[in-house]
Design a protein around this motif. Structure first.
Motif, mmCIF file in Angstrom:
data_model
loop_
_atom_site.group_PDB
_atom_site.id
_atom_site.type_symbol
_atom_site.label_atom_id
_atom_site.label_comp_id
_atom_site.label_asym_id
_atom_site.label_seq_id
_atom_site.Cartn_x
_atom_site.Cartn_y
_atom_site.Cartn_z
ATOM 1 N N TYR A 1 19.608 38.070 -44.330
ATOM 2 C CA TYR A 1 20.781 37.979 -43.465
ATOM 3 C C TYR A 1 22.035 38.595 -44.073
ATOM 4 N N HIS A 2 21.924 39.274 -45.181
ATOM 5 C CA HIS A 2 23.106 39.862 -45.820
ATOM 6 C C HIS A 2 23.733 40.899 -44.889
ATOM 7 N N PRO A 3 25.051 40.892 -44.755
ATOM 8 C CA PRO A 3 25.725 41.824 -43.835
ATOM 9 C C PRO A 3 25.431 43.296 -44.098
ATOM 10 N N ASP A 4 25.133 43.675 -45.321
ATOM 11 C CA ASP A 4 24.842 45.079 -45.615
ATOM 12 C C ASP A 4 23.544 45.547 -44.960
ATOM 13 N N ARG A 5 22.632 44.617 -44.659
ATOM 14 C CA ARG A 5 21.357 44.996 -44.038
ATOM 15 C C ARG A 5 21.540 45.488 -42.603
ATOM 16 N N TYR A 6 22.540 44.992 -41.916
ATOM 17 C CA TYR A 6 22.732 45.368 -40.518
ATOM 18 C C TYR A 6 24.097 45.989 -40.240
ATOM 19 N N SER A 7 24.868 46.301 -41.258
ATOM 20 C CA SER A 7 26.210 46.845 -41.040
ATOM 21 C C SER A 7 26.182 48.243 -40.424
ATOM 22 N N HIS A 8 25.159 49.027 -40.698
ATOM 23 C CA HIS A 8 25.086 50.395 -40.185
ATOM 24 C C HIS A 8 24.362 50.489 -38.841
ATOM 25 N N VAL A 9 23.920 49.351 -38.311
ATOM 26 C CA VAL A 9 23.186 49.320 -37.046
ATOM 27 C C VAL A 9 24.113 48.809 -35.950
ATOM 28 N N GLU A 10 24.049 49.449 -34.789
ATOM 29 C CA GLU A 10 24.843 48.982 -33.665
ATOM 30 C C GLU A 10 24.112 47.827 -33.011
ATOM 31 N N PRO B 1 24.483 44.140 -30.446
ATOM 32 C CA PRO B 1 25.344 43.437 -29.487
ATOM 33 C C PRO B 1 26.209 42.410 -30.238
ATOM 34 N N ASP B 2 27.369 42.132 -29.693
ATOM 35 C CA ASP B 2 28.295 41.205 -30.348
ATOM 36 C C ASP B 2 27.656 39.842 -30.582
ATOM 37 N N GLU B 3 26.873 39.367 -29.635
ATOM 38 C CA GLU B 3 26.239 38.058 -29.750
ATOM 39 C C GLU B 3 25.302 38.023 -30.959
ATOM 40 N N VAL B 4 24.534 39.078 -31.164
ATOM 41 C CA VAL B 4 23.604 39.138 -32.294
ATOM 42 C C VAL B 4 24.372 39.250 -33.606
ATOM 43 N N ARG B 5 25.388 40.084 -33.630
ATOM 44 C CA ARG B 5 26.189 40.246 -34.845
ATOM 45 C C ARG B 5 26.845 38.922 -35.231
ATOM 46 N N GLN B 6 27.387 38.191 -34.267
ATOM 47 C CA GLN B 6 28.000 36.899 -34.556
ATOM 48 C C GLN B 6 26.954 35.904 -35.058
ATOM 49 N N TYR B 7 25.776 35.905 -34.453
ATOM 50 C CA TYR B 7 24.701 35.020 -34.904
ATOM 51 C C TYR B 7 24.340 35.310 -36.356
ATOM 52 N N LEU B 8 24.205 36.585 -36.712
ATOM 53 C CA LEU B 8 23.853 36.949 -38.079
ATOM 54 C C LEU B 8 24.952 36.553 -39.062
ATOM 55 N N GLU B 9 26.206 36.747 -38.669
ATOM 56 C CA GLU B 9 27.316 36.369 -39.544
ATOM 57 C C GLU B 9 27.356 34.856 -39.760
ATOM 58 N N VAL B 10 27.194 34.095 -38.684
ATOM 59 C CA VAL B 10 27.208 32.638 -38.793
ATOM 60 C C VAL B 10 26.037 32.163 -39.646
ATOM 61 N N THR B 11 24.880 32.750 -39.450
ATOM 62 C CA THR B 11 23.706 32.360 -40.232
ATOM 63 C C THR B 11 23.904 32.669 -41.709
ATOM 64 N N ALA B 12 24.452 33.823 -42.025
ATOM 65 C CA ALA B 12 24.706 34.169 -43.424
ATOM 66 C C ALA B 12 25.688 33.177 -44.052
ATOM 67 N N ARG B 13 26.714 32.806 -43.296
ATOM 68 C CA ARG B 13 27.674 31.829 -43.811
ATOM 69 C C ARG B 13 27.010 30.469 -44.035
ATOM 70 N N ARG B 14 26.160 30.070 -43.092
ATOM 71 C CA ARG B 14 25.473 28.777 -43.229
ATOM 72 C C ARG B 14 24.530 28.782 -44.438
ATOM 73 N N ILE B 15 23.869 29.893 -44.685
ATOM 74 C CA ILE B 15 22.975 29.992 -45.849
ATOM 75 C C ILE B 15 23.783 29.848 -47.131
ATOM 76 N N ASN B 16 24.905 30.545 -47.211
ATOM 77 C CA ASN B 16 25.759 30.445 -48.398
ATOM 78 C C ASN B 16 26.319 29.038 -48.575
ATOM 79 N N LEU B 17 26.731 28.404 -47.472
ATOM 80 C CA LEU B 17 27.253 27.045 -47.553
ATOM 81 C C LEU B 17 26.164 26.064 -47.988
ATOM 82 N N ALA B 18 24.954 26.245 -47.483
ATOM 83 C CA ALA B 18 23.848 25.362 -47.867
ATOM 84 C C ALA B 18 23.557 25.484 -49.349
ATOM 85 N N TYR B 19 23.513 26.708 -49.835
ATOM 86 C CA TYR B 19 23.253 26.923 -51.266
ATOM 87 C C TYR B 19 24.380 26.326 -52.105
ATOM 88 N N ALA B 20 25.611 26.543 -51.700
ATOM 89 C CA ALA B 20 26.753 26.011 -52.443
ATOM 90 C C ALA B 20 26.723 24.481 -52.456
#
Length: 178
Positions: A121-130, A132-151
């Protein structure tokens, strides 16, 4: 005369229909038919044109001669589940569930799950791909949740280590006797 497939700008709407096509020579093609939205799929296949546009998943678009098509199997693709549903569950945050672990997990398991998910879910994996906003927001939220869970689990681990260190120290020490 009014045409259903034209908008005020004169743009023709194109749709696709996923399908498996068997040709008369036995070859099976998997891909999607590309046709005008104003026509039903059956009308498109049974229309007067001798060729149909087909976009195979593993190749370039092509025109298939209708005479070469033996059969067409329509592939029904289920609708994607709502991505907002998982992001809305942020109130019920369970770091173990976010990382896909059972509650009594070892630190090595936590670390391995975090590394695997953070790579996915790292943002660099999908940053160069166009996307939809809904998918991009889902990926960003998921990445944040993964980092928060680990922390959160790292914080628990550090507190457990500190507690264990304090428990191993004597509660009371007296000055040495002389």
């Amino acid at each position: 005369m009014f045409e259903r497939n034209r908008v005020d700008s004169g743009v023709t709407h194109i749709v696709t229909q996923p399908a498996d096509v068997e040709l008369t020579d036995g070859t099976i093609l998997t891909g999607k038919f590309v046709f005008n939205a104003a026509r039903a799929f059956a009308e498109f296949l049974n229309g007067p044109a001798p060729f149909v546009e087909f976009d195979p998943y593993d190749g370039e678009k092509m025109l298939l001669a209708k005479a070469q098509i033996r059969s067409v199997r329509i592939v029904v693709v289920p609708a994607a589940p709502g991505l907002d549903n998982r992001a809305r569950d942020a109130g019920a945050f369970d770091p173990y569930a976010v990382l896909g672990l059972a509650k009594p997990a070892t630190w090595e398991d936590v670390r391995a799950a975090y590394v695997k998910l953070s790579k996915s879910y790292h943002p660099d994996r999908y940053s160069h791909v166009e996307l939809p906003d809904e998918v991009r927001q889902y990926l960003e939220v998921t990445a944040r949740r993964i980092n928060l869970a680990y922390a959160a689990l790292d914080k628990v681990r550090v507190e457990d280590k500190a507690r264990a260190a304090r428990a191993s120290e004597p509660v009371f020490t007296s000055a040495p006797r002389s």
